[in-house]
Design a protein around this motif. Sequence first.
Motif, short mmCIF file in Angstrom:
data_model
loop_
_atom_site.label_atom_id
_atom_site.label_comp_id
_atom_site.label_asym_id
_atom_site.label_seq_id
_atom_site.Cartn_x
_atom_site.Cartn_y
_atom_site.Cartn_z
N PHE A 77 0.98 -1.14 0.50
CA PHE A 77 -0.22 -0.28 -0.01
C PHE A 77 0.75 1.10 0.06
N ASP A 78 1.97 1.80 0.54
CA ASP A 78 3.14 2.57 0.72
C ASP A 78 3.36 2.99 -0.53
N ARG A 79 3.40 1.47 -2.02
CA ARG A 79 3.53 2.35 -2.90
C ARG A 79 2.38 3.34 -3.62
N THR A 80 1.08 2.91 -2.76
CA THR A 80 0.44 3.19 -3.80
C THR A 80 0.24 5.32 -3.61
N PHE A 81 0.29 5.70 -2.07
CA PHE A 81 0.56 6.29 -1.77
C PHE A 81 1.10 7.64 -2.31
N ILE A 82 0.46 9.03 -1.88
CA ILE A 82 1.44 9.96 -2.79
C ILE A 82 2.24 10.26 -2.25
N PHE A 83 3.65 10.67 -2.96
CA PHE A 83 4.75 11.51 -2.36
C PHE A 83 4.41 12.45 -1.32
N ASP A 84 3.58 13.18 -1.30
CA ASP A 84 3.60 13.76 -0.20
C ASP A 84 2.66 13.60 1.20
N SER A 85 2.50 11.96 1.23
CA SER A 85 1.64 11.99 2.30
C SER A 85 2.56 11.20 3.58
N TYR A 86 2.60 12.38 4.30
CA TYR A 86 3.94 12.21 5.26
C TYR A 86 3.30 11.19 7.05
N SER A 87 2.40 10.94 7.20
CA SER A 87 1.90 10.13 7.94
C SER A 87 2.43 9.31 8.16
N CYS A 88 3.14 8.36 9.43
CA CYS A 88 3.00 6.86 9.38
C CYS A 88 3.83 6.33 8.09
N ARG A 89 4.54 6.82 7.60
CA ARG A 89 5.27 5.66 7.07
C ARG A 89 6.89 5.78 7.24
N LEU A 90 7.80 4.98 6.40
CA LEU A 90 8.93 5.07 6.48
C LEU A 90 9.48 6.06 5.69
N ASP A 91 10.69 6.72 6.40
CA ASP A 91 11.10 7.80 5.48
C ASP A 91 10.41 9.24 5.99
N LYS A 92 9.43 9.06 6.63
CA LYS A 92 8.64 9.89 5.89
C LYS A 92 8.37 11.31 7.46
#
Length: 328
Positions: free
Chosen positions: A98-113
């Motif tokens: 699912f992380d691959r489906t998210f846009i670049f500028d979504s920053y919550s609860c994601r690795l390296d964000k």
Amino acid sequence: MKIRLTHKFEDIINLENLLEAWQEFLLGKRKRKDVQEFRTRLMDNILDLHHDLVYHKYEHGGYKAFKVYDPKTRNIHKATVRDRLLHHAIYHQLYPFFDRTFIFDSYSCRLDKGTHKAITRFNQLFLKVSKNNTRSCWVLKGDIRKFFASIDHKILINILKEYISDENSICLLTKVINSFQTENDKGLPLGNLTSQLFANIYLNEFDRFIKHKIKAKFYIRYADDFVILSDDRVWLENQVPIIKEFLWARLNLEIHPNKLFIKTINSGVDFLGWTSFSKFRVLRRSTKKRMFRKLKENNYKEESLNSYLGMLSHGNAKKLKELIAKHV
């Protein structure tokens, strides 16, 4: 057509995945009583969980509720160790996809964000929109009202079905989602690891609407806070009713009426604990008060100090650092 998850139910519940999930779950929790009790019969407990999952006998348990105050009151619901182990097993398989489906500028609860990268990105987008601070940059800032408590179970499950074709996986995810509700099949518990992932999947629909339908080039979201930057105030004003309509019609969500505004960077934009201006940013007053309260509660221990000093390094906080130094 949306890409489909290739992992099956068996990939989530197999013993190898459960054991890997246990190691991830254990980090920072070894001394907790419920975790220690589960460890005394670790393999028996994991094999029991695996058996119930294989034969479709698994039922999610209840929650222990408590409150935290940071800075506002939040209701946390804690599942049993057994259920939280399964949450980690689900997350371990689903997050990379699912992380691959998210846009670049979504920053919550994601690795390296995270918040710091979101704030840095906010400054980068400001410089682009303002042509290096040579023209006005307007910011539409919004906050979704009671977001976690308002997530509609049926809508979330239908979104998951668009990506996951395996019926057993959907059945398991449905049990986790329906294990908690605030009212009328709504709400996710703040204490679940899966809730973080489900929240991003839910609002990914909103992110894609903003990027592909409204075609906002300069957009950032962190959890339920979002900003859109533009040099055209009128265009931003025109997007507000469109955004409200989409959120309500597609996701059954509302923007908090007291937390929606359009203003220039020069007047100061409150975003993720900082108030950003064109040439500097300062810590939000409430964040500042909370920081000093936490430091005092922890007797200005080195670990807490380093954490907050690291946070302050992302803004203009020389005086605050000096004030902290006086207490050490």
